[in-house]
Design an enzyme around this catalytic site. Sequence first.
Site, mmCIF file in Angstrom:
data_model
loop_
_atom_site.group_PDB
_atom_site.id
_atom_site.type_symbol
_atom_site.label_atom_id
_atom_site.label_comp_id
_atom_site.label_asym_id
_atom_site.label_seq_id
_atom_site.Cartn_x
_atom_site.Cartn_y
_atom_site.Cartn_z
ATOM 1 C CB ALA A 1 -8.593 12.815 4.600
ATOM 2 C CB SER A 2 -13.013 11.679 5.624
ATOM 3 O OG SER A 2 -14.022 10.869 6.180
ATOM 4 N N GLY A 3 -14.442 13.105 3.719
ATOM 5 C CA GLY A 3 -15.348 13.849 2.852
ATOM 6 C C GLY A 3 -14.646 14.514 1.691
ATOM 7 C CE1 TYR B 1 -19.826 10.175 -1.209
ATOM 8 C CE2 TYR B 1 -19.555 9.757 1.130
ATOM 9 C CZ TYR B 1 -20.280 9.611 -0.025
ATOM 10 O OH TYR B 1 -21.454 8.900 -0.009
ATOM 11 N N GLY C 1 -7.588 9.454 1.287
ATOM 12 C CA GLY C 1 -8.398 8.321 1.726
ATOM 13 C C GLY C 1 -9.227 8.613 2.948
#
Length: 339
Positions: A122-124, A127, A144
């Site tokens: 998730a997030s980073g 990324y 996500g």
Amino acid sequence: MLKERLKLPKDKSLPMVDYRKYSGVRRWTLGLTGYKDQIAVIRASGSISRVRGPFSTRGTGIIAEDIIEKIQTVRESKKYKAVIIRIDSPGGDALASDLMWREIRLLADSKPVVASMADVAASGGYYMAMGTGIIVAENLTLTGSIGVVTGKFNLGKLYEKIGFNKEIISRGRYAELTAAEQRPFRPDEAELFAKSAQNAYKQFRDKAAFSRSMHVDKMEEVAQGRVWTGNDAASRGLIDAIGGLSRAVAIAKQKANIPQDQEVTLVELVKPSPSLPEILTGIGNSLVGADRILKQLLDELAVSDGIQARMDGIMFQKLEGADYSSPILTMLKDYLGSF
């Protein structure tokens, strides 16, 4: 003696091989190291930081400078036919995530790269994954959280309780933006922080859209910090396939033009375990005074201008049993409980 054991005539000379020539023989040709084709596996597990902190040891979380070094090593090596990045992370430092995304993109330009997402990406963490060519997730992988979070601690009441006083001498309107943790934001400081967070979010969202070949407006519909399961993420174009590490290996073989029935050697770039001196150093660091503990807490937010690419709710809470949980919050809680 050797001739006797080989049952060779004494007058027959033995064939000799020079050691330098022998050492140059590739081991896989002798069946010593598995199979000829190799796929590199880079594991990235835990919270994301740009550099190693004073409370961290080797193998603690995702240190961007370490991951980047491994990525560059694999990119420059010709022995790896493909790369699998195994991700299990709720995110962390936004700049660190972006730096790793760039290196992963460069790696994907030179050889097939597959992201294999475990419990959470998730997030980073996502990324990093979106820098690869193919993303594979489990059915229930938390996926996500394309968003950022920022802020600072307001420790004014705490400082009053422990009798701590802090005075700041500064020049410039925003010089105290993250240094003045003894007071809340001024309205103009809060506005600047909000603009900075919005800019960081747009960069994250736009790069996600670019990486997934998706229009920005469509990416906005699934972004905004929302978290999806692997199945939901697949239906929304955030991942490419459902499965575990074995599925990622199969896809990597396909992209590297390796027959599916041909065995490969998975070369895992393992992080070394912390040495005894490092463990003792970590224990020593954990026994420092409250001022060091508070400083480390503030530094966790001050890094990268306070902008974090983390899944909402993980930034300030301790996750039991997770290797990315920070002992600093527990130490601070115990310290304050002694009053």
